[in-house]
Design a protein around this motif. Structure first.
Motif, PDB file in Angstrom:
ATOM      1  N   THR A  14      -9.030 -13.533   5.447  1.00  0.00           N
ATOM      2  CA  THR A  14      -8.833 -14.062   4.098  1.00  0.00           C
ATOM      3  C   THR A  14      -8.149 -15.426   4.116  1.00  0.00           C
ATOM      4  O   THR A  14      -8.257 -16.200   3.166  1.00  0.00           O
ATOM      5  CB  THR A  14      -8.006 -13.046   3.266  1.00  0.00           C
ATOM      6  OG1 THR A  14      -8.562 -11.751   3.473  1.00  0.00           O
ATOM      7  CG2 THR A  14      -8.038 -13.353   1.801  1.00  0.00           C
ATOM      8  N   GLY A  15      -7.451 -15.732   5.209  1.00  0.00           N
ATOM      9  CA  GLY A  15      -6.762 -17.026   5.296  1.00  0.00           C
ATOM     10  C   GLY A  15      -7.688 -18.193   5.598  1.00  0.00           C
ATOM     11  O   GLY A  15      -7.286 -19.358   5.480  1.00  0.00           O
ATOM     12  N   MET A  16      -8.927 -17.923   5.954  1.00  0.00           N
ATOM     13  CA  MET A  16      -9.889 -18.993   6.267  1.00  0.00           C
ATOM     14  C   MET A  16     -10.225 -19.786   5.015  1.00  0.00           C
ATOM     15  O   MET A  16     -10.404 -19.191   3.950  1.00  0.00           O
ATOM     16  CB  MET A  16     -11.204 -18.374   6.760  1.00  0.00           C
ATOM     17  CG  MET A  16     -11.126 -17.792   8.111  1.00  0.00           C
ATOM     18  SD  MET A  16     -11.963 -18.919   9.212  1.00  0.00           S
ATOM     19  CE  MET A  16     -11.885 -17.958  10.714  1.00  0.00           C
ATOM     20  N   PRO A  17     -10.364 -21.125   5.132  1.00  0.00           N
ATOM     21  CA  PRO A  17     -10.841 -21.880   3.972  1.00  0.00           C
ATOM     22  C   PRO A  17     -12.182 -21.320   3.492  1.00  0.00           C
ATOM     23  O   PRO A  17     -12.971 -20.832   4.297  1.00  0.00           O
ATOM     24  CB  PRO A  17     -11.047 -23.296   4.537  1.00  0.00           C
ATOM     25  CG  PRO A  17     -10.182 -23.376   5.745  1.00  0.00           C
ATOM     26  CD  PRO A  17     -10.134 -21.972   6.307  1.00  0.00           C
ATOM     27  N   SER A  18     -12.406 -21.383   2.181  1.00  0.00           N
ATOM     28  CA  SER A  18     -13.651 -20.858   1.624  1.00  0.00           C
ATOM     29  C   SER A  18     -14.082 -21.726   0.434  1.00  0.00           C
ATOM     30  O   SER A  18     -13.303 -21.886  -0.500  1.00  0.00           O
ATOM     31  CB  SER A  18     -13.437 -19.417   1.170  1.00  0.00           C
ATOM     32  OG  SER A  18     -14.640 -18.851   0.724  1.00  0.00           O
ATOM     33  N   ASP A 143      -3.463  -5.659   2.876  1.00  0.00           N
ATOM     34  CA  ASP A 143      -4.385  -6.687   3.374  1.00  0.00           C
ATOM     35  C   ASP A 143      -5.270  -7.174   2.220  1.00  0.00           C
ATOM     36  O   ASP A 143      -6.197  -6.489   1.795  1.00  0.00           O
ATOM     37  CB  ASP A 143      -5.237  -6.076   4.499  1.00  0.00           C
ATOM     38  CG  ASP A 143      -5.899  -7.143   5.351  1.00  0.00           C
ATOM     39  OD1 ASP A 143      -5.487  -8.312   5.281  1.00  0.00           O
ATOM     40  OD2 ASP A 143      -6.841  -6.797   6.097  1.00  0.00           O
ATOM     41  N   PRO A 144      -4.955  -8.376   1.675  1.00  0.00           N
ATOM     42  CA  PRO A 144      -5.673  -8.840   0.485  1.00  0.00           C
ATOM     43  C   PRO A 144      -7.093  -9.315   0.781  1.00  0.00           C
ATOM     44  O   PRO A 144      -7.326  -9.969   1.784  1.00  0.00           O
ATOM     45  CB  PRO A 144      -4.820 -10.024   0.005  1.00  0.00           C
ATOM     46  CG  PRO A 144      -4.066 -10.483   1.187  1.00  0.00           C
ATOM     47  CD  PRO A 144      -3.910  -9.315   2.112  1.00  0.00           C
ATOM     48  N   ARG A 145      -8.006  -8.974  -0.091  1.00  0.00           N
ATOM     49  CA  ARG A 145      -9.370  -9.504  -0.051  1.00  0.00           C
ATOM     50  C   ARG A 145      -9.483 -10.614  -1.098  1.00  0.00           C
ATOM     51  O   ARG A 145      -8.674 -10.692  -2.023  1.00  0.00           O
ATOM     52  CB  ARG A 145     -10.401  -8.405  -0.337  1.00  0.00           C
ATOM     53  CG  ARG A 145     -10.345  -7.199   0.600  1.00  0.00           C
ATOM     54  CD  ARG A 145     -11.128  -7.394   1.905  1.00  0.00           C
ATOM     55  NE  ARG A 145     -10.514  -8.287   2.864  1.00  0.00           N
ATOM     56  CZ  ARG A 145      -9.578  -7.935   3.758  1.00  0.00           C
ATOM     57  NH1 ARG A 145      -9.163  -6.709   3.849  1.00  0.00           N
ATOM     58  NH2 ARG A 145      -9.076  -8.828   4.582  1.00  0.00           N
ATOM     59  N   ASP A 147     -11.566 -10.923  -3.414  1.00  0.00           N
ATOM     60  CA  ASP A 147     -11.984 -10.489  -4.759  1.00  0.00           C
ATOM     61  C   ASP A 147     -10.841  -9.843  -5.538  1.00  0.00           C
ATOM     62  O   ASP A 147     -11.045  -9.260  -6.601  1.00  0.00           O
ATOM     63  CB  ASP A 147     -13.173  -9.524  -4.651  1.00  0.00           C
ATOM     64  CG  ASP A 147     -12.807  -8.215  -3.930  1.00  0.00           C
ATOM     65  OD1 ASP A 147     -11.633  -8.049  -3.528  1.00  0.00           O
ATOM     66  OD2 ASP A 147     -13.696  -7.362  -3.779  1.00  0.00           O
ATOM     67  N   GLY A 148      -9.615  -9.930  -4.974  1.00  0.00           N
ATOM     68  CA  GLY A 148      -8.465  -9.390  -5.689  1.00  0.00           C
ATOM     69  C   GLY A 148      -8.147  -7.944  -5.341  1.00  0.00           C
ATOM     70  O   GLY A 148      -7.157  -7.403  -5.826  1.00  0.00           O
ATOM     71  N   THR A 149      -8.984  -7.329  -4.483  1.00  0.00           N
ATOM     72  CA  THR A 149      -8.684  -5.967  -4.040  1.00  0.00           C
ATOM     73  C   THR A 149      -7.863  -6.026  -2.753  1.00  0.00           C
ATOM     74  O   THR A 149      -7.692  -7.097  -2.149  1.00  0.00           O
ATOM     75  CB  THR A 149      -9.975  -5.151  -3.802  1.00  0.00           C
ATOM     76  OG1 THR A 149     -10.711  -5.774  -2.737  1.00  0.00           O
ATOM     77  CG2 THR A 149     -10.825  -5.089  -5.058  1.00  0.00           C
ATOM     78  N   TYR A 150      -7.372  -4.870  -2.327  1.00  0.00           N
ATOM     79  CA  TYR A 150      -6.541  -4.783  -1.121  1.00  0.00           C
ATOM     80  C   TYR A 150      -7.008  -3.625  -0.257  1.00  0.00           C
ATOM     81  O   TYR A 150      -7.436  -2.589  -0.778  1.00  0.00           O
ATOM     82  CB  TYR A 150      -5.066  -4.541  -1.492  1.00  0.00           C
ATOM     83  CG  TYR A 150      -4.431  -5.723  -2.178  1.00  0.00           C
ATOM     84  CD1 TYR A 150      -3.654  -6.623  -1.472  1.00  0.00           C
ATOM     85  CD2 TYR A 150      -4.638  -5.943  -3.541  1.00  0.00           C
ATOM     86  CE1 TYR A 150      -3.080  -7.725  -2.106  1.00  0.00           C
ATOM     87  CE2 TYR A 150      -4.079  -7.045  -4.181  1.00  0.00           C
ATOM     88  CZ  TYR A 150      -3.300  -7.930  -3.463  1.00  0.00           C
ATOM     89  OH  TYR A 150      -2.752  -9.003  -4.076  1.00  0.00           O
ATOM     90  N   ASN A 151      -6.917  -3.812   1.058  1.00  0.00           N
ATOM     91  CA  ASN A 151      -7.169  -2.716   2.011  1.00  0.00           C
ATOM     92  C   ASN A 151      -5.874  -2.346   2.703  1.00  0.00           C
ATOM     93  O   ASN A 151      -4.950  -3.162   2.806  1.00  0.00           O
ATOM     94  CB  ASN A 151      -8.188  -3.148   3.081  1.00  0.00           C
ATOM     95  CG  ASN A 151      -9.571  -3.384   2.518  1.00  0.00           C
ATOM     96  OD1 ASN A 151     -10.108  -4.484   2.597  1.00  0.00           O
ATOM     97  ND2 ASN A 151     -10.155  -2.370   1.922  1.00  0.00           N
ATOM     98  N   ASN A 152      -5.851  -1.128   3.230  1.00  0.00           N
ATOM     99  CA  ASN A 152      -4.746  -0.761   4.113  1.00  0.00           C
ATOM    100  C   ASN A 152      -4.832  -1.611   5.377  1.00  0.00           C
ATOM    101  O   ASN A 152      -5.928  -1.957   5.836  1.00  0.00           O
ATOM    102  CB  ASN A 152      -4.835   0.714   4.497  1.00  0.00           C
ATOM    103  CG  ASN A 152      -4.495   1.622   3.327  1.00  0.00           C
ATOM    104  OD1 ASN A 152      -4.224   1.150   2.226  1.00  0.00           O
ATOM    105  ND2 ASN A 152      -4.516   2.911   3.564  1.00  0.00           N
ATOM    106  N   LEU A 153      -3.685  -1.937   5.945  1.00  0.00           N
ATOM    107  CA  LEU A 153      -3.631  -2.807   7.124  1.00  0.00           C
ATOM    108  C   LEU A 153      -3.100  -2.004   8.317  1.00  0.00           C
ATOM    109  O   LEU A 153      -1.975  -1.493   8.288  1.00  0.00           O
ATOM    110  CB  LEU A 153      -2.700  -4.000   6.853  1.00  0.00           C
ATOM    111  CG  LEU A 153      -2.565  -5.009   7.984  1.00  0.00           C
ATOM    112  CD1 LEU A 153      -3.886  -5.747   8.219  1.00  0.00           C
ATOM    113  CD2 LEU A 153      -1.458  -6.027   7.663  1.00  0.00           C
TER     114      LEU A 153
END
Ligand SMILES: CC(C)(COP(=O)(O)OP(=O)(O)OC[C@H]1O[C@@H](n2cnc3c(N)ncnc32)[C@H](O)[C@@H]1OP(=O)(O)O)[C@@H](O)C(=O)NCCC(=O)NCCS
Length: 166
Positions: A14-18, A143-145, A147-153
């Motif tokens: 998610t930290g990659m430029p987009s 772990d943020p995505r 699209d505003g959702t989050y996953n377990n890390l």
């Protein structure tokens, strides 16, 4: 640029430029010597043994931790065309050897390595498990995505002592 702009790379890193452009790729490459010289991170290009074509990138970072400078974190991505051939599992094996090798022998003298990935990033979790890492944490919705959702890390770790014994 192709590898970092790829949908799955963008999904998990998610930290990659987009969007990811050629200037982003050039900027990343240009910044690596300083990262290495400051002792913060080392990055390797993973290339085809015959053609020397770039297949992926593996890095070890967080080497300048003020409280504990015997640790490091491994991160990686592969070009989509090169995935699924165990290239990254093999690359990580080499990085682990270098990370645990004593400084006097040209290594990084690390004591503990960590690797983090979303719990649903099964390919990345496989790379950790294939290299003997142990899952030690499952942080809820950490772990943020994009699209505003989050996953377990998941956090995996590997100790120099257990690596030497294996
Ligand atoms: C994670 C990544 C670097 C793995 O690279 P790779 O060279 O394909 O990995 P390998 O082939 O060495 O091993 C992948 C393992 O996952 C499995 N795998 C590969 N693609 C998979 C997929 N889409 N879903 C589930 N498992 C998968 C492989 O079978 C292998 O498992 P095995 O050793 O039990 O057979 C690559 O998928 C990638 O670039 N993903 C996008 C970026 C990313 O997620 N980076 C890590 C962020 S934490």
């Amino acid at each position: 640029m192709e590898a970092c702009g790829d949908e799955r790379t963008q999904q998990w890193l998610t930290g990659m430029p987009s969007p990811y452009g050629l200037d982003d790729a050039k900027g990343f490459i240009a910044s690596r010597p300083d990262a290495a010289a400051s002792g913060e991170a080392v990055a390797w290009a993973v290339t085809d043994a015959v053609t020397d074509e770039l297949l992926g990138n593996v890095s070890i970072f967080g080497l300048n931790n003020r409280i504990d400078n015997s640790i490091g974190e491994i991160g990686y991505w592969m070009h989509p065309d090169a995935r699924g051939r165990k290239v990254m599992s093999s690359a990580v094996e080499l990085v682990i050897g270098h990370a645990f090798r004593p400084v006097k022998d040209g290594g990084l003298g690390r004591r503990r390595l960590v690797l983090r990935c979303a719990d649903v990033n099964t390919a990345s979790a496989h790379v950790a498990e294939a290299n003997g890492f142990t899952q030690v944490a499952d942080e809820r919705l950490a772990d943020p995505r994009r699209d505003g959702t989050y996953n377990n890390l998941l956090t995996y770790d590997l100790l120099a002592t257990e690596h030497a014994a294996s």
